[in-house]
Structures are given as structure tokens and as C-alpha cells.
Design a protein around this motif. Structure first.
Motif, short mmCIF file in Angstrom:
data_model
loop_
_atom_site.label_atom_id
_atom_site.label_comp_id
_atom_site.label_asym_id
_atom_site.label_seq_id
_atom_site.Cartn_x
_atom_site.Cartn_y
_atom_site.Cartn_z
N ARG A 1 -19.51 -3.03 -17.58
CA ARG A 1 -19.61 -4.20 -16.74
C ARG A 1 -18.50 -3.58 -15.48
NH1 ARG A 1 -15.81 -9.68 -18.45
NH2 ARG A 1 -13.79 -8.81 -17.81
N ASP A 2 -17.75 -2.73 -15.55
CA ASP A 2 -17.52 -2.03 -14.21
C ASP A 2 -18.69 -0.88 -12.89
OD1 ASP A 2 -14.74 -3.08 -14.07
OD2 ASP A 2 -14.18 -2.01 -15.93
N ASN A 3 -19.85 -0.92 -13.88
CA ASN A 3 -20.95 0.19 -13.29
C ASN A 3 -22.46 -0.81 -12.70
OD1 ASN A 3 -23.67 1.44 -13.81
ND2 ASN A 3 -22.06 2.67 -15.07
N ALA A 4 -22.16 -0.99 -11.67
CA ALA A 4 -23.06 -2.05 -10.95
C ALA A 4 -25.04 -1.38 -10.94
CB ALA A 4 -22.84 -1.48 -9.70
N GLY A 5 -24.65 -0.41 -11.55
CA GLY A 5 -26.68 0.04 -12.19
C GLY A 5 -26.23 -0.95 -13.53
N VAL A 6 -25.49 -1.13 -14.34
CA VAL A 6 -25.69 -1.74 -15.67
C VAL A 6 -25.45 -3.32 -15.50
CG1 VAL A 6 -24.27 -2.68 -17.16
CG2 VAL A 6 -24.39 -0.08 -16.55
N CYS A 7 -25.20 -3.80 -13.89
CA CYS A 7 -24.89 -5.03 -13.53
C CYS A 7 -26.06 -5.33 -13.32
CB CYS A 7 -23.71 -5.12 -12.29
SG CYS A 7 -22.20 -5.27 -13.14
N ARG A 8 -27.04 -4.34 -12.16
CA ARG A 8 -27.68 -4.68 -12.03
C ARG A 8 -29.74 -4.69 -13.26
NH1 ARG A 8 -25.88 -0.61 -8.04
NH2 ARG A 8 -26.30 -1.98 -6.21
N LYS A 9 -29.54 -3.90 -13.85
CA LYS A 9 -30.20 -4.20 -15.38
C LYS A 9 -30.08 -5.14 -15.65
CE LYS A 9 -30.32 -1.04 -17.87
NZ LYS A 9 -29.69 0.53 -19.03
N ILE A 10 -28.54 -5.81 -16.42
CA ILE A 10 -28.46 -7.07 -16.29
C ILE A 10 -29.37 -8.15 -15.82
CG2 ILE A 10 -26.79 -9.03 -17.08
CD1 ILE A 10 -24.35 -6.94 -18.39
N LEU A 11 -28.91 -8.09 -14.52
CA LEU A 11 -29.47 -9.02 -13.62
C LEU A 11 -31.10 -8.52 -13.76
CD1 LEU A 11 -27.23 -8.64 -10.84
CD2 LEU A 11 -27.68 -10.96 -11.70
N LEU A 12 -31.62 -7.65 -13.86
CA LEU A 12 -33.05 -8.09 -13.83
C LEU A 12 -33.46 -8.74 -15.68
CD1 LEU A 12 -34.12 -4.63 -12.61
CD2 LEU A 12 -35.03 -6.66 -12.13
N GLU A 13 -32.66 -8.54 -16.19
CA GLU A 13 -33.04 -8.96 -17.74
C GLU A 13 -32.85 -10.45 -17.23
OE1 GLU A 13 -33.45 -9.28 -21.97
OE2 GLU A 13 -33.79 -7.62 -20.79
#
Length: 649
Positions: free
Chosen positions: A513-525
């Protein structure tokens, strides 16, 4: 008549005339162009009622900011602090102030001055609301008086001055002025926060979760994202003996059994009697010291210790049974009772190829040939306890409210609110849970969990079906969105001295969750804009004193559990975070431990420590851009359609 035609006919009947529809269209369009209201986010309150009340009354500093903005050029520092104290705690602050006046005339002048300031503050805090919304915020007992005073500037100076003075004089003479000022204070508190989000964990640890629930049930606008502790209370009411015993065990651990007995009216006598018969003194089960209560007597401490052991052992037995009837949970490694080697002198357990001595054991009611079998006495105790939980009218009212206002996650105004985690693999892929041949992950898994919770609550007579068992899985399962660890080592912490066995490996989410790319993927989900959206997260206390930052992934994720619960504050170094989101952007507020409302009134102390700006809007966000705004736009379009086809319907 089809549903659409029926809908428009009912809508036409509701408004009565084309002119009324035009008026409402204009009204809706005007509302959508008002500034967005302030959202207030709290998380992990854990029964800390006094600190919760202060944060709620102060709006996490929003009241203070409004007072300073309104009066910084007119009042001294001491006068501003006095006014803030009155807005926070009107009854206590007014009572203290009245004792400082030597004569009635001086007190009367102060009342006139204070009422004028309060009315100005109400006016200032209501600028972004419609008159009808402000009217709803007023105490109905004083709404006429408040509105007359609030809109007095609409008249030429002097036209109605005697009229206004007469109102105040009459209120004073009738002895109602303190109540009037208190009503002003609560109106201001309501106006500075438009909507409240509770991002999980109202229950457990602290002494007063029930009082917090009572407060929330009276709040004007809120939602709740269930936390892992909340879900076990829901499970207890839904008929899960395992969740119920966990609730009792935690209440005993934190010396809070009176919550069950005195507030919810749950009869613990069968458990007391059973525990007294089978269990003795055991340091591993001593209750934690409660700073809000007097020191326990030796007899009280021993009684709670016995109850604690009885609840824990029955819980371990039922957990073993649940694991065996749910192979899809893949929790066979937690069949710990089956791994014990009972000996004449000592008991040993084998975990992951290692053998450990067991200490502080309390296995008196365990059948060594069938360790997870409940005795007849245990079955009777559980049945009576469960009946008491399920017939508590107050508990039912609180759980019904949690179900009405709550969910496992919420998409609101472009943000994703969740208590725990989105289960992930180490590479960032969504982690799935397969039940009855169906694999689910991400949003689908959250929706499945919530369906199970609601289904279990609809059938409280079923105690060991999949839906009810799934509530327990949410407490302790590897793919639980609320637990977020590989396993819960409660048994090990009680009975094994080697601290290495106590460790609980967190899901990869907590690193990723420190990774902005991972957070973007979750938001898209979850159907959100990955650039503008944010994840608002509770559950894991931020260890600020160790340098941990609650704002993660370049601001894509914000953790707001900083240790509201006093049990965490020695670890976190602070007393919690809260978040404010208004039309100008987001502000994260950190808090210091609450020292009491008398200190807040007399010394002007607050628990707000620092503010960190998360973002500033390039433009001031309007109602149109919110969840409410989208609903208003739909309503407006329906009315526009009806107006065009008015004669048809």
C-alpha cells in the motif's frame, strides 16, 4: 400501467403543479452549485467514549478554525478560547462562567454578548447551506427564536431592536437562557460537519462502546465501515457461539464485563458458576488494568480470570470444530488442540516441526481423546449465553443500526473507505478465496463477505451454517479483508513463552500500500478514478513515534488509525488520526491523549496536535461533484422530463 408511467404519475402527484416542479428544479440546481459539505473521518474508536465525544464536538478542530476565522479581528485570545469551550461543552462551561459574576446585571450583559456571538457564529458556519438545511439543524424547541435572531440583519438597523431585546430578556427571565445557548452550541457542532464516516472498530478494549453507539444513532448524517471487532459483535447477535465467546473473552481481558451485564442486560451468571467450578488463578488470564476504573480487589480479579479462561477454552474448542466443517477455509494448521501432547507433568505442542512446552495451561475441561468436544455443561452454558445475547433488546437495536448504516467498504465522493485490507499476493495480484468451487477476489470477495453477514443476520436461528461461519473467518481467516494476516496466534500468546510463536505475518497489502501503482489498481477494482481517488484505511495503528507516515503512496492512501484506543498509545506515540475533507481539500489531523473535558474548558486545551494537508483542490469542489450531487442531478432530470410531458401524465 408500466413502472415508469406509475413513477411519473406519483411524482406529478407529489408536486401538484407545473409551477411546483419548476421551483424544485431551480432549487436542486442551486443546491448543486453550493460548496461541498465537510466530511469527517474517524476510525478505531474502541470504546473510548470521552475522547470520541471531544473529537466529535470539536469537529477535529473545525469548530476552533471557524471561531478563529469569525472573530480573530474582534475578540482577544482568551475570549476566543472561552467561546470555543462553550461550543464544545456548553452546560459545563456556562456553569463555570456563571460562578465568576458578582451581580445579576453583569451576568445578564454577558448573556447578551454571548448570544450575539453565538448567532454570528451560526451565521458564519451556515453560509454554504440552504435555509431549509439550517432549519433542520436547529433545536426545534428554540427554532423560532434562533431564526428570528439569525435573520435580524434582513431589517434596517433599529426597526426591530426592541423586539430582539425582548426575546432575549424573556428567555433569561424564564430561566431558559442556558438551554438556548446550549442549543446554539449543538447547532454549530452540527453545521461544521456535514457527514461523518466511522471507518471501523467501535467495539472492544475501551469501556464504553455502547455509549458511542447511542451517540451515533442520534447523529444527523453518517455511515459506518465495519471493523473486525464490530463484525464479531454482529456475529454474536446473528447466532455465532464462537463470535459470542470471543466477545466475552475480550471483555474479560480488558475488564469490561459490565458492558455485557449492566448495559446490554446479558446474564453471565451461568458462565460465572461454571468458571468458578472448573478454573483457578492463572496469570496469563489476568485482566488488563483499566485506567477508568478503581483497582480490582483480589476476589474480583480472580473471578474475571476464571471467566476469561472458561470463555477462551470453549472458544478454542468451537474454532476447531468450525475449521473441520469448512475445509475451504484451509485453516488446518490452526487445529491446535489436536497438536497437544498431554503429559503427566507437562503438556507439549508441536508447531511447524518444533516442540514447545505449554505454560499457564487450563485444560481441565478438555477431553484428551477428543480435545474439541464440548462437555454437556459447556453446551448448556453456551446455549444460555447465546439466548441472552440474542434476546437483548438494546444489543439488537445497536446491531440493527450497524446493519442499516454499515458495510464492509464504501465508495463515497471518489474515495474508497475500508477498515482492513484488500488481500493481495506479494506481486500485487488480488488474492482469492475459493468456497464451494467459486473463486472470489477484490470487490467480488468483499461483496461475498457482506452477503454472508447479512444473510446470517436474517437467520439468527442458524448457528453453524456457512454464512455464520464466514463471520468468524472474517475475524481470523487468511483471506479476510478485516484480519489481513496469515493466522491469529491467540492460543500461542496465552500458553507458549517463546515470543517467536506469537508473530502474525501480515498480508502483502500492508507493504504494497506504499506503492502508488498498487493503490491505483485497487481503486480501479472498485470502480474509482485511479488518479483522483484515494483509499481511506483504518485497522492498523500508525507508529508515528517510529517515524511511520500515515500518508502513503504519494497521497493515494491515508491511514487514520493512530491509536484512539489507550491500549495502543504507548506503541503509536499519539492518540489517533482523523481526517477532514471539505470543498478546499483534505486535512489529516493527529491527536494527543485526551486529558478530560474539565481541562478543555478551564485551560482551553485541545487534543489536536498537528495538521497535515493531504491535498488542496485546484477548484473549490461543489455538491454537484459528490454522491449526493449525482443523486440530485438524477432527480432534476426526472423533473425536467416530467415538466416536458406534464400533460401526458
Amino acid at each position: 400501467m408500466d413502472k415508469e408511467e406509475k413513477y411519473y404519475r406519483l411524482l406529478k402527484e407529489q408536486y401538484g403543479s407545473a409551477e411546483s416542479i419548476v421551483t424544485e428544479i431551480i432549487n436542486l440546481e442551486a443546491i448543486m452549485n453550493l460548496p461541498k459539505g465537510t466530511e469527517h473521518f474517524l476510525s478505531d474508536i474502541h470504546g473510548e467514549y470521552e475522547a470520541f465525544q471531544h473529537v466529535l464536538r470539536s469537529g477535529s478542530g473545525n469548530v476552533r478554525r471557524k471561531v478563529q476565522e469569525c472573530f480573530s479581528a474582534q475578540l482577544t485570545h482568551d475570549e476566543i478560547e472561552e467561546l470555543i469551550g462553550i461550543v464544545y461543552y456548553p452546560e459545563e462551561a456556562i456553569a463555570d462562567k456563571k460562578n465568576t459574576f458578582e451581580d445579576a446585571e453583569a451576568l445578564k450583559r454577558w448573556y447578551f454578548e454571548l448570544i450575539d456571538r453565538m448567532i454570528n457564529l451560526i451565521s458564519y458556519t451556515s453560509t454554504k447551506y440552504t435555509r431549509s438545511k439550517v432549519r433542520k439543524a436547529l433545536n426545534p424547541n428554540f427554532s423560532y427564536i434562533t431564526e428570528e435572531l439569525l435573520y435580524r440583519d434582513n431589517y434596517a438597523p433599529g426597526d426591530k431592536e426592541e423586539y430582539y431585546q425582548s426575546i432575549i430578556n424573556t428567555v433569561i427571565s424564564l430561566g431558559k437562557v442556558d438551554e438556548l445557548i446550549a442549543s446554539f452550541s449543538y447547532t454549530i457542532q452540527r453545521l461544521v460537519v456535514d457527514h461523518l464516516h466511522i471507518v471501523g472498530d467501535i467495539f472492544d478494549r475501551g469501556p464504553s462502546p455502547a455509549r458511542i453507539m447511542d451517540t451515533l444513532m442520534k447523529y444527523h448524517s453518517l455511515d459506518i465501515q465495519w471493523g473486525n471487532h464490530d463484525v464479531t459483535w454482529i456475529g454474536a447477535a446473528a447466532g455465532s457461539p464462537l463470535c459470542m465467546l470471543n466477545v466475552v473473552r475480550i471483555c474479560a481481558r480488558y475488564d469490561n464485563l459490565e458492558i455485557l451485564e449492566d448495559y446490554y442486560g446479558i446474564n453471565l451468571r451461568p458462565l460465572f458458576t461454571f468458571a468458578e467450578k472448573y478454573y483457578g488463578d492463572n496469570p496469563a488470564f489476568y485482566p488488563k488494568k483499566n485506567p477508568d476504573k478503581e483497582e480490582l480487589t483480589a476476589a474480583e480479579k480472580l473471578q474475571i480470570t476464571k471467566i476469561h479462561q472458561a470463555a477462551a477454552i470453549m472458544q478454542f474448542k468451537l474454532e476447531s470444530q468450525l475449521i473441520k466443517r469448512n475445509p475451504d477455509f484451509h485453516m488446518e494448521n490452526r487445529l491446535l488442540l489436536d497438536k497437544i501432547h498431554f503429559g503427566a507433568d507437562k503438556d507439549i505442542i508441536e508447531l511447524n516441526g518444533e516442540r514447545y512446552d505449554l505454560s499457564h495451561t487450563c485444560f481441565q475441561t478438555i477431553d484428551k481423546s477428543q480435545p474439541d468436544r464440548l462437555s454437556d455443561e459447556e453446551k448448556q452454558v453456551i446455549a444460555k449465553l447465546l439466548q441472552s445475547f440474542q434476546t437483548s433488546s438494546i444489543l439488537k437495536r445497536h446491531i440493527d443500526f450497524l446493519l442499516e448504516k454499515g458495510s464492509l467498504y464504501l465508495v463515497y465522493n471518489g474515495n474508497l473507505l475500508l477498515h482492513g485490507c484488500v488481500p493481495l499476493h506479494e506481486n500485487g495480484d488480488l488474492k482469492s478465496l475459493t468456497v464451494n468451487g467459486v473463486s472470489r477476489s477484490g470487490k467480488t470477495l468483499f461483496d461475498f463477505f457482506e452477503t454472508c453477514i447479512r444473510s446470517s443476520c436474517r437467520h439468527p436461528d442458524l448457528h453453524d451454517d456457512l454464512n455464520t461461519d464466514m463471520i468468524w473467518y472474517l475475524w481470523t481467516g487468511e483471506c479476510s479483508s478485516l484480519f489481513g494476516k496469515e493466522e491469529m496466534t491467540t492460543f500461542e500468546r496465552y500458553f507458549i513463552e517463546d515470543a517467536a510463536t506469537h508473530k502474525e505475518m501480515k498480508n502483502a497489502y500492508y507493504q504494497l500500500r506504499d506503492n502508488a501503482g498498487v493503490c491505483r489498481k485497487i481503486l480501479l477494482e472498485f470502480g474509482l478514478d485511479p488518479e483522483d481517488g484515494r483509499i481511506i484505511n483504518g485497522h492498523t495503528p500508525v507508529k508515528e513515534k517510529n517515524g511511520e507516515n500515515p500518508i502513503k503512496a504519494d497521497g493515494k492512501l491515508i491511514v487514520i488509525d493512530g491509536g484512539f484506543s489507550r491500549a495502543y498509545q504507548s506503541t503509536t506515540g499519539i492518540a489517533g488520526y482523523t481526517l477532514l475533507y471539505n470543498s478546499y481539500g483534505m486535512t489529516l489531523v493527529s491527536h494527543q491523549p485526551f486529558t478530560g473535558k474539565s481541562d478543555a474548558i478551564k485551560n482551553g486545551t485541545d487534543i489536536i496536535s498537528t495538521k497535515r494537508v493531504v491535498e488542496t483542490e485546484m477548484h473549490r469542489k461543489k455538491v454537484r461533484e459528490t454522491n449526493i450531487g449525482r443523486k440530485l442531478e438524477e432527480d432534476k432530470q426526472d423533473l425536467v422530463f416530467l415538466l416536458k410531458h406534464y400533460a401526458q401524465y
